[in-house]
Design a protein around this motif. Structure first.
Motif, PDB file in Angstrom:
ATOM      1  N   LEU A  12       0.842  -1.196   0.000  1.00 37.87           N
ATOM      2  CA  LEU A  12       0.000   0.000   0.000  1.00 37.87           C
ATOM      3  C   LEU A  12       0.876   1.244   0.000  1.00 37.87           C
ATOM      4  CD1 LEU A  12      -2.770   1.391   0.312  1.00 37.87           C
ATOM      5  CD2 LEU A  12      -2.602   0.993   2.775  1.00 37.87           C
ATOM      6  N   ALA A  13       0.714   2.081  -1.011  1.00 34.58           N
ATOM      7  CA  ALA A  13       1.583   3.255  -1.187  1.00 34.58           C
ATOM      8  C   ALA A  13       0.784   4.545  -1.074  1.00 34.58           C
ATOM      9  CB  ALA A  13       2.279   3.183  -2.543  1.00 34.58           C
ATOM     10  N   ILE A  66      -5.088  -6.917   8.969  1.00 33.86           N
ATOM     11  CA  ILE A  66      -4.208  -5.943   9.627  1.00 33.86           C
ATOM     12  C   ILE A  66      -3.364  -5.196   8.607  1.00 33.86           C
ATOM     13  CG2 ILE A  66      -2.190  -5.721  11.139  1.00 33.86           C
ATOM     14  CD1 ILE A  66      -3.369  -7.936  12.847  1.00 33.86           C
ATOM     15  N   GLU A  67      -3.301  -3.887   8.815  1.00 33.96           N
ATOM     16  CA  GLU A  67      -2.438  -3.019   8.012  1.00 33.96           C
ATOM     17  C   GLU A  67      -1.447  -2.358   8.960  1.00 33.96           C
ATOM     18  OE1 GLU A  67      -4.464  -0.338   5.222  1.00 33.96           O
ATOM     19  OE2 GLU A  67      -3.331   1.305   6.146  1.00 33.96           O
ATOM     20  N   PHE A  94       1.073  -3.853   3.803  1.00 32.30           N
ATOM     21  CA  PHE A  94       2.326  -3.174   4.137  1.00 32.30           C
ATOM     22  C   PHE A  94       2.226  -1.724   3.667  1.00 32.30           C
ATOM     23  CE2 PHE A  94       5.768  -6.549   4.840  1.00 32.30           C
ATOM     24  CZ  PHE A  94       4.857  -7.438   5.377  1.00 32.30           C
ATOM     25  N   LYS A  95       2.204  -0.811   4.625  1.00 30.66           N
ATOM     26  CA  LYS A  95       1.890   0.585   4.308  1.00 30.66           C
ATOM     27  C   LYS A  95       3.139   1.461   4.306  1.00 30.66           C
ATOM     28  CE  LYS A  95      -1.601   4.038   5.493  1.00 30.66           C
ATOM     29  NZ  LYS A  95      -2.802   4.239   6.331  1.00 30.66           N
ATOM     30  N   ILE A  96       3.342   2.172   3.213  1.00 32.71           N
ATOM     31  CA  ILE A  96       4.427   3.145   3.090  1.00 32.71           C
ATOM     32  C   ILE A  96       3.870   4.512   3.460  1.00 32.71           C
ATOM     33  CG2 ILE A  96       6.054   4.238   1.502  1.00 32.71           C
ATOM     34  CD1 ILE A  96       5.865   1.644  -0.201  1.00 32.71           C
ATOM     35  N   GLU A  97       4.534   5.218   4.356  1.00 33.02           N
ATOM     36  CA  GLU A  97       4.126   6.577   4.735  1.00 33.02           C
ATOM     37  C   GLU A  97       4.655   7.561   3.694  1.00 33.02           C
ATOM     38  OE1 GLU A  97       4.786  10.573   6.190  1.00 33.02           O
ATOM     39  OE2 GLU A  97       6.377   9.133   5.799  1.00 33.02           O
ATOM     40  N   LYS A 134       9.825  -5.679  -4.956  1.00 35.84           N
ATOM     41  CA  LYS A 134      10.826  -6.699  -5.276  1.00 35.84           C
ATOM     42  C   LYS A 134      10.971  -7.700  -4.138  1.00 35.84           C
ATOM     43  CE  LYS A 134      15.855  -7.089  -5.980  1.00 35.84           C
ATOM     44  NZ  LYS A 134      17.111  -6.305  -6.195  1.00 35.84           N
ATOM     45  N   TYR A 135      11.028  -7.199  -2.905  1.00 35.12           N
ATOM     46  CA  TYR A 135      11.303  -8.103  -1.778  1.00 35.12           C
ATOM     47  C   TYR A 135      10.049  -8.802  -1.265  1.00 35.12           C
ATOM     48  CZ  TYR A 135      16.129  -6.824  -1.924  1.00 35.12           C
ATOM     49  OH  TYR A 135      17.430  -6.672  -2.346  1.00 35.12           O
ATOM     50  N   LEU A 136       8.883  -8.192  -1.426  1.00 27.75           N
ATOM     51  CA  LEU A 136       7.649  -8.914  -1.116  1.00 27.75           C
ATOM     52  C   LEU A 136       7.481 -10.095  -2.066  1.00 27.75           C
ATOM     53  CD1 LEU A 136       4.971  -6.175  -0.309  1.00 27.75           C
ATOM     54  CD2 LEU A 136       5.488  -8.185   1.073  1.00 27.75           C
ATOM     55  N   ASP A 137       7.744  -9.858  -3.351  1.00 23.82           N
ATOM     56  CA  ASP A 137       7.648 -10.948  -4.332  1.00 23.82           C
ATOM     57  C   ASP A 137       8.686 -12.027  -4.059  1.00 23.82           C
ATOM     58  OD1 ASP A 137       5.597  -9.602  -5.534  1.00 23.82           O
ATOM     59  OD2 ASP A 137       6.788  -8.835  -7.212  1.00 23.82           O
ATOM     60  N   LEU A 138       9.884 -11.586  -3.695  1.00 22.65           N
ATOM     61  CA  LEU A 138      10.947 -12.543  -3.405  1.00 22.65           C
ATOM     62  C   LEU A 138      10.535 -13.470  -2.270  1.00 22.65           C
ATOM     63  CD1 LEU A 138      13.920 -13.526  -3.683  1.00 22.65           C
ATOM     64  CD2 LEU A 138      14.533 -11.767  -2.006  1.00 22.65           C
ATOM     65  N   TYR A 139       9.990 -12.904  -1.206  1.00 32.26           N
ATOM     66  CA  TYR A 139       9.590 -13.734  -0.076  1.00 32.26           C
ATOM     67  C   TYR A 139       8.392 -14.619  -0.417  1.00 32.26           C
ATOM     68  CZ  TYR A 139       7.544 -15.250   4.267  1.00 32.26           C
ATOM     69  OH  TYR A 139       6.986 -16.026   5.242  1.00 32.26           O
ATOM     70  N   GLU A 140       7.373 -14.042  -1.059  1.00 28.37           N
ATOM     71  CA  GLU A 140       6.164 -14.821  -1.315  1.00 28.37           C
ATOM     72  C   GLU A 140       6.400 -15.928  -2.342  1.00 28.37           C
ATOM     73  OE1 GLU A 140       2.959 -11.999  -2.042  1.00 28.37           O
ATOM     74  OE2 GLU A 140       2.526 -12.078   0.103  1.00 28.37           O
TER      75      GLU A 140
END
Length: 734
Positions: A8-9, A161-162, A243-246, A264-270
Motif C-alpha cells: 500500500l503506497a 491488519i495493516e 504493508f503501508k508506506i508513509e 521486489k522483496y515482497l515478491d521474493l519472499y512470497e
C-alpha cells in the motif's frame, strides 16, 4: 497465507498515484479536497479522484480514501455529497479516525468498507474486536506495536491488519497528540500538524526556567524514519496483510523508488517463503538515498522504545539527488509497462468488420464498417496489424493480435481506428462495471442542535475531580462541592493498587462522594493481561466506576461485565459532532468528556448533556511509548516529574509511568476556564471537571477557592491565576 500480501503506497497527487501503481503497489491511499490527515498535500479534486478510481481498477488495483480527521458538527453533514460520487464509482474503502464518521458511513453507505486509521490508536485485541464488531473491515495498527502484539491481535480476532513499514514516525501515539494544536492552533487531528516534535528541546530535572544553564540544542522528540525491508518475512508471519508506506507529502520519484524496492522483496519472499531471505546492501542504500532522517530504524517491532530510534540532532530529511534520479529512472522504466490484451480482427467482404479483445477473462466484441471489395488498393495485413496495435495513451497493449482477413478487402483507415477505440472503450466499461454501485438515497437532515442556549440561569452541574496523587485526593475529600473523584491508577504500584484503591473508595464514600478508577492512558497487551488476571480484586475495591482513555479499556470493561452507566470516557475519546455522540452510544459509551479542541460556538452545536466539561488542568499534549528519562539518563524504573524546555525557555512537565511504560508531556500552562463558568453553564454540560497533576495541597485548595468565587460571581481576575491558558475555548483550532 490465505491471500497475497498487499503493498500500500501513498498518493499525494494523481501523478504520484500513477507512479505508485506502476511501481508495483497493490493499492494506494489518497485524500480528496476535504477531511484528509495531510491537509497541506496536493490532494485530489473530485474529478481527479473519479479518474483515479477507474485508473486503479482497470489495472486490478485498489484505492482507499482517507477521511481520517475529526469532523466538527457543521462539517459532518457534507460527507454524503462528498462520498456519494466516489462510492458510485467503486471506491474500495475509507480510512477513518472519527467514531462519528464511522457511524455516519455505516448508516448511509452500509457496504462501503471502513478501515480503522492508526489515528484510532488501536493497541490490542480488545480495541480491534470492538471495531470489527461495529463495522470496520480492517485495522491499521498503532505504530508502536511489537511483532508479538500484532500477532496476538491477528490470532485473537482474525482481523485484516495493516501496518506501517516505511517512512516517518511520530513521537506520540497517533491520534493522541495535541501539541501542535495547543502551541500553534494547528491540529494533528485535523490534518494540520506543525511537527513540534522536530524542534529542539532540553530535558531538565527542576523547573528552573530561564535561569537554567546555557541552552543545549537537542532533538529528543525527533524519531528516525522507519525501514522494515529486512523484516518482511516476520511481518507477514505475524499476520500483517497490508504493508503501508508513509509519505503523502513525498515526491513522485521517492514513492516510485521505495514502492519498487518493497515490491521486489515482497515478491521474493512470497515466491520463496522457505528460501534464504536477504536484502542486498545496494537496495538498502537506495532506500537510504531516497530519503532518511539520520539513518533508519526498524521501529517498535522488536523493542518498546530506545535512544537508537531518536535523531538527537536537527532532523533534516537527508536524500541523495542521484538516488531520486534513480527513482525517476525506475518510474520511467516501469511506467512503460501496460496491461496486456489479446485480440482477433475479422475482415470479410460484405460482412461488418469484427473486433474481439480479451483481458483477464473479460471479452469485448464490437462490429463496424461493412467490408467492401477493393476497387484499387486492397488492405495489407501488415498495415492493418500496425494500425490496430496503436493503443496510444490507453492502459493496454497487445500481447497477441490475430488478423483473419479475406484477400481483396477494403476498410477505410478511419473506420479501423474507430473500431479499435470502440473495442477498448467497451473493454474498459466491462472492467469497471463490477465496481459501480448505486448510492442509497439519503435525505439531508439538519444538524443544528435543538437545545436551548438562552440566558436562563440553571443550577450548576455536578463537579468531578481527577487526582494523580494521594495528597490531592485527600485535599479533594474536604471540598463539599465535589461529587465524584477520579483517581489515577498509575499513582500506585500495581502490587498495591487494589489495597490503596479500596481504602480511597472507602474514604470517598465516607465523605459522600463517588470514586472512579482512572485507567491508564495506554492499555497495551501487558497492561490488559495484568488487569484481566487481577480483575476479581480490582472489582472488589468497591470503586463506583471507571474513567477510560482508549478503545481497549472500553472493550475490556464490557467483557468484564461492567455496565455502561459505570464507564466515563475521557476527552481523548473524541466527540466533536452529534454523530459521534450516537457512534459512541452504539459502542455502549454514553458518558463522555467534551473535546478540548472545540471553541464555545462549536460546543453550542454539540449535545453536551452527556458530556463532562474540563474547567481546569494541565492538558496531556503527548502520550509516547518513548521515555525521555530512559533515552537521556538511562532506565532506572523511577517515576517522577521532569521538564522539557523549549527554545523560548518554556517548560513542559513530563511524567514517566514505568509499569505501563509510557510518557505524558503536559502543556506549559494549565487550562483554566473557571472565569468562563457562567458562559459554560449555558452549554448545559452534564458535569464539570477539575484535573490535578503536579499541584501540591496549597495549589489544589487555591483552585477550589477560585471555583467558589466564580460560582458566587465574585471572581476577581486580578486575584486569579497569573499563568494559564483558555485553550481553544475562544480561539478554536484549524
Amino acid at each position: 497465507m490465505c491471500k497475497k500480501t498487499e503493498l500500500l503506497a501513498p498518493a499525494g497527487s494523481f501523478a504520484i498515484l500513477k507512479a505508485a501503481i506502476d511501481a508495483g503497489a497493490d493499492a494506494v491511499y489518497a485524500a480528496g479536497d476535504k477531511f484528509g490527515a495531510r491537509a497541506y498535500a496536493r490532494n485530489f479534486t473530485e474529478e481527479e479522484m473519479l479518474a483515479a478510481i477507474d485508473y486503479v481498477h482497470i489495472r486490478g488495483k485498489q484505492l482507499y480514501l482517507t477521511v481520517n480527521t475529526l469532523l466538527k458538527e457543521q462539517e459532518i453533514g457534507e460527507l454524503y455529497d462528498y462520498l456519494c460520487p466516489l462510492y458510485e464509482a467503486g471506491l474500495d474503502a475509507v480510512i477513518v479516525q472519527d467514531i462519528g464518521v464511522m457511524h455516519y458511513i455505516r448508516k448511509r453507505f452500509p457496504d462501503l468498507p471502513i478501515h480503522a486509521s492508526t489515528q484510532m490508536t488501536v493497541t490490542g485485541a480488545y480495541g480491534a474486536k470492538l471495531l470489527l464488531e461495529h463495522g470496520c473491515s480492517r485495522i491499521v495498527t498503532a505504530r508502536e506495536l511489537s511483532l508479538a502484539e500484532i500477532s496476538h491481535i491477528y490470532r485473537t480476532t482474525g482481523a485484516e491488519i495493516e501496518s506501517f513499514i516505511h517512512g516517518a514516525l511520530c513521537y506520540c501515539y497517533s491520534g493522541q497528540c495535541l501539541m501542535s494544536s495547543m502551541i500553534g492552533g494547528r491540529s494533528g487531528n485535523r490534518g494540520r500538524c506543525a511537527q513540534p516534535c522536530r524542534l529542539p528541546y532540553e530535558l531538565q530535572k527542576e523547573p528552573r526556567g530561564l535561569s537554567a544553564p546555557k541552552w543545549q540544542e537537542n532533538y529528543p522528540l525527533s524519531l528516525k524514519d522507519l525501514c522494515a525491508i529486512e523484516m518482511i518475512p516476520e511481518l507477514v508471519q505475524s499476520g500483517v496483510h497490508s504493508f503501508k508506506i508513509e509519505g503523502r507529502m513525498k515526491q513522485e520519484a521517492y514513492v516510485a523508488g521505495v514502492a519498487a524496492i518493497y515490491r521486489k522483496y515482497l515478491d521474493l519472499y512470497e515466491n520463496h517463503p522457505n528460501g534464504d531471505y536477504r536484502v542486498s546492501s545496494e537496495d538498502y542504500q537506495k532506500l537510504l538515498d531516497l530519503g532518511n532522517r539520520s539513518g533508519f530504524t526498524d521501529g517498535y517491532y522488536k523493542r518498546h522504545n530506545g535512544r537508537d530510534m531518536v535523531t538527537f540532532h536537527k532532523p533534516s530529511h537527508e536524500k541523495n539527488s542521484d538516488a531520486l534520479q534513480t527513482g525517476s529512472v525506475i518510474h520511467s522504466d516501469i511506467q512503460k509497462k501496460k496491461e496486456k490484451i489479446n485480440g482477433i480482427l475479422r475482415i470479410f467482404i460484405n460482412n461488418p468488420v469484427s473486433f474481439v479483445i480479451e483481458y483477464k477473462g473479460i471479452r469485448a466484441e464490437v462490429a463496424g464498417f461493412t467490408v467492401q471489395a477493393a476497387q484499387k488498393q486492397p488492405l495489407g495485413r501488415k498495415d492493418v496489424l500496425e494500425r490496430m496495435r496503436k493503443t496510444g495513451n490507453t492502459p493496454f497493449t497487445f500481447e497477441e493480435l490475430q488478423i483473419e482477413m479475406e484477400e481483396g478487402s477494403f476498410v477505410p483507415a478511419g473506420a479501423l481506428n474507430q473500431l479499435r477505440r470502440d473495442a477498448i472503450d467497451k473493454l474498459t466499461e466491462l472492467l469497471l462495471e463490477k465496481y459501480r454501485r448505486t448510492a442509497p438515497e439519503w435525505k439531508a437532515q439538519s444538524t443544528q442542535n435543538s437545545k436551548n442556549v438562552n440566558k436562563q440561569q440553571e443550577p450548576l452541574p455536578s463537579l468531578s475531580v481527577l487526582t494523580e496523587t494521594v495528597e490531592q485526593f485527600e485535599t479533594v475529600l474536604a471540598q463539599p462541592e465535589v461529587e465524584r473523584i477520579y483517581q489515577e491508577a498509575f499513582a500506585f504500584q500495581r502490587a498495591k493498587l487494589c489495597k490503596e484503591m479500596k481504602a480511597l473508595a472507602g474514604q470517598a464514600h465516607g465523605n459522600g462522594k463517588t470514586c472512579y478508577l482512572a485507567l491508564p492512558h495506554i492499555f497495551r497487551r501487558q497492561s490488559a493481561e495484568w488487569y484481566a488476571k487481577n480483575w476479581r480484586q480490582i472489582s472488589g475495591t468497591e470503586v463506583d466506576g471507571y474513567l477510560v482513555r482508549n478503545l481497549e479499556e472500553l472493550s475490556f470493561l464490557q467483557e468484564m461485565g461492567v455496565p455502561s452507566s459505570q464507564i466515563q470516557g475521557d476527552s481523548n475519546l473524541y466527540v466533536t459532532s452529534n454523530e459521534a455522540v450516537c457512534g459512541w452510544r452504539m459502542l455502549s459509551l454514553s458518558h463522555y468528556t467534551l473535546p478540548v479542541e472545540l471553541n464555545a460556538k462549536e460546543l453550542q452545536n454539540l449535545n453536551c448533556d452527556g458530556g463532562e466539561m474540563i474547567l481546569y488542568g494541565y492538558q496531556p499534549m503527548m502520550l509516547s511509548a518513548q521515555c525521555l528519562h530512559k533515552n537521556t539518563k538511562g532506565c532506572d524504573k523511577t517515576e517522577g516529574v521532569f521538564y522539557l524546555k523549549d527554545r523560548y525557555g518554556k517548560l513542559f512537565p513530563v511524567k514517566n509511568h514505568c509499569e505501563d511504560c509510557y510518557n505524558i508531556i503536559y502543556n506549559i500552562s494549565p487550562l483554566s476556564l473557571i472565569h468562563q463558568l457562567r458562559e459554560i453553564q449555558l452549554l448545559h454540560p452534564g458535569s464539570f471537571r477539575l484535573s490535578f497533576t503536579i499541584e501540591n495541597r496549597g495549589e489544589t485548595e487555591r483552585i477550589f477557592k477560585y471555583y467558589r468565587r466564580a460560582k458566587e460571581g465574585k471572581l476577581n481576575r486580578d486575584n486569579y491565576l497569573k499563568d494559564f491558558t483558555n485553550g481553544h475555548f475562544k480561539r478554536g483550532v484549524e
